[in-house]
Each structure stands twice: as structure tokens, then as C-alpha cells.
Design an enzyme around this catalytic site. Structure first.
Site, PDB file in Angstrom:
ATOM      1  N   TYR A 204       9.806   6.917  34.002  1.00  0.00           N
ATOM      2  CA  TYR A 204       8.412   6.468  34.025  1.00  0.00           C
ATOM      3  C   TYR A 204       7.980   5.997  35.410  1.00  0.00           C
ATOM      4  O   TYR A 204       6.892   6.322  35.882  1.00  0.00           O
ATOM      5  CB  TYR A 204       8.198   5.323  33.032  1.00  0.00           C
ATOM      6  CG  TYR A 204       8.143   5.754  31.598  1.00  0.00           C
ATOM      7  CD1 TYR A 204       7.346   6.828  31.210  1.00  0.00           C
ATOM      8  CD2 TYR A 204       8.859   5.090  30.612  1.00  0.00           C
ATOM      9  CE1 TYR A 204       7.290   7.222  29.890  1.00  0.00           C
ATOM     10  CE2 TYR A 204       8.795   5.483  29.282  1.00  0.00           C
ATOM     11  CZ  TYR A 204       8.016   6.549  28.931  1.00  0.00           C
ATOM     12  OH  TYR A 204       7.942   6.944  27.633  1.00  0.00           O
ATOM     13  N   HIS A 464     -15.425  11.605  14.147  1.00  0.00           N
ATOM     14  CA  HIS A 464     -15.667  12.810  14.949  1.00  0.00           C
ATOM     15  C   HIS A 464     -16.852  12.554  15.875  1.00  0.00           C
ATOM     16  O   HIS A 464     -17.847  11.993  15.439  1.00  0.00           O
ATOM     17  CB  HIS A 464     -15.995  13.992  14.033  1.00  0.00           C
ATOM     18  CG  HIS A 464     -16.384  15.223  14.799  1.00  0.00           C
ATOM     19  ND1 HIS A 464     -15.438  15.993  15.443  1.00  0.00           N
ATOM     20  CD2 HIS A 464     -17.589  15.784  15.053  1.00  0.00           C
ATOM     21  CE1 HIS A 464     -16.062  17.003  16.053  1.00  0.00           C
ATOM     22  NE2 HIS A 464     -17.374  16.893  15.827  1.00  0.00           N
TER      23      HIS A 464
END
Ligand code: NAI
Length: 485
Positions: A204, A464
Site C-alpha cells: 500500500y 440509482h
């Protein structure tokens, strides 16, 4: 300064020297002494104070917050955000119909990062004060259970919690000088953009800081010992991430064992030379060593007290107690992923177990997030782990390219992958590479915490247009019924 005035000040300082001993007791008594004010230590201290305990936090650094706030998660995220904005403005704005002259003021970018850090470390100081926690500045060494001398005073407490975190791991042959060959701490503060930065280690830290400097204009070469990046990540997702990062210009040299890295003087210039087994040496301006971290346990007094360790990490039981009664440890100094949120959870669980008898960390639902662009996030088992343990599973994947919100954002790279138990349908693992993956993973963590099945996620209404629809569709895909792909 006028010389006579300076002499008077020295005289006064000498005369007043014994005063602190008279004014303040030599020994202070607490219910809990926390050593280390990082996200493990300060969170544990606050929880203990909430439970009515008298708590002291001992910190050797002048600022609170530990690695995460000062030289880790927070400054790196601030720079990731700035460099992302710069790169977008420079390379992508035209696609959105925006034309701008973009220039980089690196000094201002670094200043902003420091400002973010200062606000947050100040916030920790405020929280300690608000919770009436005593902050003691200095380096702590435990001399006996319940006894921690710090400078002139002895801090005493019924329980001691070690939360001293970790530091960058060295690598034989790599000569870190803090200027040319550096750790993540210095790589947050390069004064100019290096022409060529070599990152040793594709974890990372390497990928995040490699991304920052790549976006700001450096050529970045990531040298990795293994044949893949981010070894802890699901292999399919890591492969996708590598492909995407490669497209952004990061060069990967995998299966490469670094033998040495050092700065050498070449004429007036300093060059870094990185030698890898069986490969041509790499010449760079800067080298970042990011091959993991090791626990901070020096000078804590572990040997004298015979506190057991395993591969350098303190051994604890299910109550986070070491083999010495009354001495506890959490976070990076004990086993498990070296993550700020894991340390905080352990800090809370440790003090709750100690003072209420109840406390728990579900190690199967600790998420991991890499803040590259796109982000990489995961929780639970990887596909490789399921195969290794012979657990039968079903898999659903869904690409962001088929998500309306991702299209509108212009961030369509990546996918969501859900692994569910073949018999019970329980969600076993969720792995995401894609826009805001670090936020999306929270739904998967909550679902797994509640023992959800993939059907549960599939039957949950998702707004949505949102990126979260990719999680919904991947859950539908587990049963072969994704709608939009
Ligand atoms: P890491 O352990 O994640 O990755 C180190 C990488 O270096 C591995 O891929 C390893 O194979 C490679 N490596 C080891 N020896 C090597 C060699 N001789 N030559 C080339 N490559 C070699 O370590 P990293 O990235 O330094 O991070 C340290 C810790 O900090 C990790 O536990 C990580 O999870 C945590 N961290 C988490 C972040 C996040 O949650 N976003 C951000 C930064 C750090």
C-alpha cells in the site's frame, strides 16, 4: 538577545529548577496508563475515560496522533487528493470541456497537507482534554507492572496498555539516508518532484506514494520481490489494479530481489543506484523503501520484564493481556494487519473487556483500503484463501464500466467481486478495485458483520445512479442474474 538578559534567564532557570518537583508530585496514580497516542492508544484512552476511568497517555513525540495522523494515513491522503486534482486538471479536464493552464506549486501543496495534519492532531489534543485524560510528554519505559518512569516522575497505574505502533522496516543493503534513499516519512516532503523515483515494495505505501509522485510528473519504477503487487489482496483484483496503474505510467519490475540501494556522488550530482539480482542496476534521483513495517518496542522494558514476543510482535491473549498480568498491548505491536482502524477497534475492545467484561473484534471483517486511483478495497477471504482451505464458493463480479454513475464520473475502470459460500450463500469476501472503493467496502463490511448472504445484498434496494449499484449487481451476479451486464 542582550547578553546580560540571557545570563539572568539562565540564573532564573537554575533557581527554579527544583520547583516542578515541589509543585507536582513525583508520582501520579491512574487507573490506566496508555503508552502511545496513535489511533490505537488515544481511542483506547477515550473509551476508558468514557467508562469513568482516570487515564494517562504518555507520548514521546511532541504532537499527538501517532504515525497515522502525522506521517502516515492522513498526510498521504492529503497529498493523494492534491496530486489527483492536479493530474485531473492537467490531463483530463479537456475531456469534460474545461480548458485551463495548470501549474504546480509543490510548496503550497505540501503546506496544505501540513495544515490538514495540524488540524487533526490538534483535534486529538482537544479530545484528550475534553475527556479529562492526562497527557504526559516523554518516553516511557515500563520498569514493573504498574510503574512507568517518564523523565523526573513515576507514572503509576493499575493497568498499562502498550500502543506504540510501528516504524518502517529496514532492508539489508539498502542504505536509508533520509534524503535520497528514504522511508515514507520523507517521501511525503520531497521539495522538488524527483525525475525518477524507485519504490522498493509494491504494498500500500509504495503504490500510494508512487501514485502521488507519478501524478506530479516523476517517472516511477516499483520494484517488487514477488511476481504480483499487494500480496495480501485478492490476486484477480491486484492484477486488475496493476494493469490500471501501469496505464497511468507506473513501471512495475516484479520478481526482483533488491540487493542494494544507495546514494552515490557523481560529479556534483547525487544519484541513487538500485541493484537487483540478475537485472540491470536502476539509476534514480530518489529511492523509497516500503517493504513493510516493524513494531516499535525499543526501550519499552520488554526484555527486563520478560514480556513474550513472537517475531518481534508482543504476544497477547484474548483480552489483549501480555504474559505479565496488568500489561496489555494492541495495534501494530501485536499480530495482525498494521492498520489504524484495527488498532482503534482493539483499543476499544481491550478497555471494554478490562472494565466491563465485554468487548470484541471481528477479525474477519476488518477492511483494507489502498488509496490509489482507482481505490482498492477488500474485506473477508480472498479467492486464493478459499481455494486453499477447500471452502466451496460462488463468485459474482460486476464492472464499473456498466454503471451509469461511473460513466458520468468518467471513472469506469475496475470491478466488484463478491465471494459467497456455495451452500449457505453467506458472503465470505468482497474485493473491489474502482472509484471510491474505500467507501463502497463499508456496505460489504456491514453486510458481513450481520451475517448477510449475497441474496440479502441482491434484495437490498440501492439508489440509482450510484457506484454502490456495482455492489448490488455483483451480488446478483453470484446467482447469475446481474441485470446490466
Ligand atoms: P506491505 O507489507 O504492505 O508491502 C511490502 C511489499 O514489499 C510486499 O509486496 C513485499 O513482497 C515487498 N518486498 C519485501 N521485501 C522486498 C525486497 N527485498 N525487494 C522488493 N520488494 C520487497 O508494506 P508497506 O506497503 O510498507 O505497508 C506497511 C504496513 O502499513 C502494511 O501493514 C500496510 O497494510 C500498512 N499501510 C496501510 C495503508 C492503507 O491502509 N491504505 C497505507 C499504508 C500502509
Amino acid at each position: 538577545m542582550i547578553p546580560q538578559l540571557e545570563n539572568v534567564k539562565v540564573l532564573l532557570r537554575e533557581l527554579l529548577r527544583p520547583l516542578p518537583v515541589i509543585l507536582f508530585p513525583m508520582s501520579q496514580q491512574f487507573d490506566l496508563i496508555v503508552i502511545g497516542a496513535g489511533p490505537g492508544g488515544y481511542v483506547a484512552a477515550i473509551r476508558a475515560a468514557q467508562l469513568g476511568k482516570n487515564v494517562a497517555v504518555i507520548e514521546r513525540e511532541p504532537v499527538l496522533g501517532g504515525t497515522c495522523l502525522n506521517v502516515g494515513c492522513i498526510p498521504s491522503k492529503a497529498l493523494l487528493e492534491s496530486s489527483e486534482k492536479y493530474s485531473e486538471a492537467k490531463n483530463e479536464f479537456e475531456e469534460y470541456g474545461i480548458f485551463a493552464d495548470v501549474t504546480l506549486d509543490l510548496a503550497k501543496m505540501l503546506k496544505r497537507k501540513d495544515g490538514v495534519v495540524n488540524e487533526l492532531t490538534g483535534g486529538v489534543a482537544y479530545l484528550l482534554k475534553k475527556n479529562k485524560i492526562t497527557h504526559i510528554a516523554g518516553e516511557a519505559t515500563i520498569t514493573a507492572p504498574g510503574k512507568v518512569p517518564v523523565g523526573d516522575q513515576v507514572v503509576e497505574g493499575a493497568a498499562i496498555l502498550i500502543a506504540t505502533g510501528s516504524k518502517s522496516a529496514p532492508l539489508p543493503g539498502v542504505e536509508v539516508d533520509g534524503e535520497n534513499v528514504v522511508t515514507s516519512t520523507e517521501a511525503l516532503n520531497f521539495e522538488t518532484v524527483p525525475e525518477h523515483l524507485v519504490v522498493i515494495g509494491a504494498g500500500y505505501i509504495g503504490l500510494e506514494l508512487g501514485s502521488v509522485w507519478n501524478r506530479l510528473g516523476s517517472k516511477v519504477t516499483v520494484v517488487e520481490y514477488l511476481d504480483r503487487i499487494i500480496p495480501t489482496m485478492d490476486a484477480e483484483i491486484a492484477k486488475d489494479a496493476q494493469r490500471i496503474l501501469k496505464k497511468q505510467g507506473i513501471i512495475f519490475q516484479l520478481s526482483s530481489k533488491v540487493l542494494s540501494a544507495k546514494a552515490v556522488k557523481k560529479g556534483k550530482k547525487i544519484q541513487c543506484v538500485v541493484e537487483c539480482e540478475g537485472k540491470e542496476p536502476i539509476i534514480a534521483d530518489k529511492v523509497l523503501l516500503a517493504v513493510g513495517r516493524i513494531p516499535n518496542t525499543d526501550n519499552l522494558g520488554l526484555e527486563a520484564l520478560q514480556i513474550a514476543t513472537e517475531r518481534g510482535r508482543i504476544t497477547v491473549d484474548e483480552n489483549y493481556q501480555t504474559n505479565v498480568p496488568g500489561i496489555y498491548a494492541i495495534g501494530d505491536v501485536i499480530a495482525g494487519p498494521m492498520l489504524a482502524h484495527k488498532a482503534s477497534e482493539e483499543g476499544v475492545a481491550c478497555v471494554e473487556k478490562l472494565y466491563t467484561g465485554y468487548g470484541h473484534v471481528n477479525y474477519n471483517t476488518i477492511p483494507g483500503v489502498g488509496y490509489t486511483n482507482p481505490e482498492i478495497a477488500s474485506v473477508g477471504k480472498t479467492e486464493e484463501q478459499l481455494k486453499e482451505t477447500g471452502i466451496e464458493y460462488r463468485k459474482g463480479t460486476f464492472p464499473f464500466a456498466a454503471i451509469g454513475r461511473a460513466k458520468a464520473l468518467g471513472q469506469t475502470e475496475g470491478k466488484v467481486k463478491i465471494l459467497a459460500d456455495a451452500k449457505t450463500d453467506a458472503v465470505l469476501g468482497v474485493h473491489i478495485v474502482g472509484p471510491r472503493a474505500g467507501e463502497l467496502i463499508a456496505e460489504a463490511v456491514a453486510a458481513m458483520e450481520f451475517g448477510a448472504s449475497s441474496e440479502d445484498i441482491a434484495r437490498t434496494c440501492h439508489a440509482h445512479p450510484t457506484l454502490a449499484e456495482a455492489v448490488h449487481e455483483a451480488a446478483l451476479a453470484v446467482d447469475g442474474r446481474a441485470i446490466h451486464f
